[in-house]
Motif scaffolding. Sequence first.
Motif, PDB file in Angstrom:
ATOM      1  N   ILE A  12      47.370  76.869  86.582  1.00  0.00           N
ATOM      2  CA  ILE A  12      47.472  77.586  87.858  1.00  0.00           C
ATOM      3  C   ILE A  12      46.086  77.837  88.475  1.00  0.00           C
ATOM      4  CG2 ILE A  12      49.688  78.694  87.332  1.00  0.00           C
ATOM      5  CD1 ILE A  12      48.080  81.214  86.498  1.00  0.00           C
ATOM      6  N   GLY A  13      45.047  77.290  87.842  1.00  0.00           N
ATOM      7  CA  GLY A  13      43.710  77.380  88.414  1.00  0.00           C
ATOM      8  C   GLY A  13      43.062  78.745  88.325  1.00  0.00           C
ATOM      9  N   ARG A  15      41.075  79.754  86.033  1.00  0.00           N
ATOM     10  CA  ARG A  15      39.740  79.493  85.479  1.00  0.00           C
ATOM     11  C   ARG A  15      39.354  80.451  84.351  1.00  0.00           C
ATOM     12  NH1 ARG A  15      37.675  75.464  88.797  1.00  0.00           N
ATOM     13  NH2 ARG A  15      38.808  75.348  90.756  1.00  0.00           N
ATOM     14  N   VAL A  38      37.844  72.930  85.230  1.00  0.00           N
ATOM     15  CA  VAL A  38      39.076  72.961  86.030  1.00  0.00           C
ATOM     16  C   VAL A  38      38.764  72.288  87.362  1.00  0.00           C
ATOM     17  CG1 VAL A  38      40.847  74.422  87.070  1.00  0.00           C
ATOM     18  CG2 VAL A  38      39.742  75.133  84.930  1.00  0.00           C
ATOM     19  N   PRO A 119      46.946  81.804  80.362  1.00  0.00           N
ATOM     20  CA  PRO A 119      48.213  82.514  80.581  1.00  0.00           C
ATOM     21  C   PRO A 119      49.433  81.612  80.679  1.00  0.00           C
ATOM     22  CG  PRO A 119      46.962  82.418  82.620  1.00  0.00           C
ATOM     23  CD  PRO A 119      46.074  81.850  81.545  1.00  0.00           C
ATOM     24  N   ILE A 123      46.622  74.610  77.915  1.00  0.00           N
ATOM     25  CA  ILE A 123      45.721  73.995  76.936  1.00  0.00           C
ATOM     26  C   ILE A 123      46.132  74.477  75.552  1.00  0.00           C
ATOM     27  CG2 ILE A 123      43.620  73.428  78.238  1.00  0.00           C
ATOM     28  CD1 ILE A 123      42.686  76.249  77.997  1.00  0.00           C
TER      29      ILE A 123
HETATM   30  S1  SF4 Z   1      43.254  79.362  81.677  1.00  0.00           S
HETATM   31 FE1  SF4 Z   1      44.975  77.927  81.684  1.00  0.00          FE
HETATM   32  S2  SF4 Z   1      45.973  78.257  83.685  1.00  0.00           S
HETATM   33 FE2  SF4 Z   1      43.937  79.201  83.792  1.00  0.00          FE
HETATM   34  S3  SF4 Z   1      42.662  77.619  84.715  1.00  0.00           S
HETATM   35 FE3  SF4 Z   1      42.485  77.405  82.473  1.00  0.00          FE
HETATM   36  S4  SF4 Z   1      44.030  75.909  81.904  1.00  0.00           S
HETATM   37 FE4  SF4 Z   1      44.515  76.604  83.963  1.00  0.00          FE
END
Ligand code: SF4
Length: 129
Positions: A12-13, A15, A38, A119, A123
């Motif tokens: 969902i970006g 970060r 990201v 969340p 990953i």
């Molecule tokens: S923590 Fe998870 S949802 Fe948030 S940007 Fe990184 S990969 Fe995406």
Amino acid sequence: MKYLQTHPEKCIGCRTCEDVCSQLYFKEVSAEKSCIQVLDQAGGEFDLSVCNQCRTCVAECPTMALTVNKAGVVMLNKNLCIGCYACVAICPTGTMQTYHEGIVPFKCIACGACAKECPTAAIEIVTED
Ligand code: SF4
Ligand code: SF4
């Protein structure tokens, strides 16, 4: 082999992963200093770029600063690195990272810290034979 597997379709970006990683490595929040990147994509989607532990870089290092540990993770010995960036040039995924005032590159060590904080489970640490 242990590596960080990505599921960009779940991202969902937020970060959070970049923040966690740069805090661990450099004690500061900085996207430039995160092993995982990201990447904004068209349509409000995201891609995730991180080392897949392929080992292509290991043979390129002229000082043997890159080795594979017992878990199959490629590790960089900063004391042996001369900053030639041969590993950065050869990396097929572009995930041997650099930052503008840095001399030695850095990379994902599959510690899993970011995966714990993501969340949306975009990953995860995977272990394969
Ligand atoms: S923590 Fe998870 S949802 Fe948030 S940007 Fe990184 S990969 Fe995406
Ligand atoms: S697994 Fe560890 S080293 Fe790799 S990107 Fe996540 S926090 Fe950084």
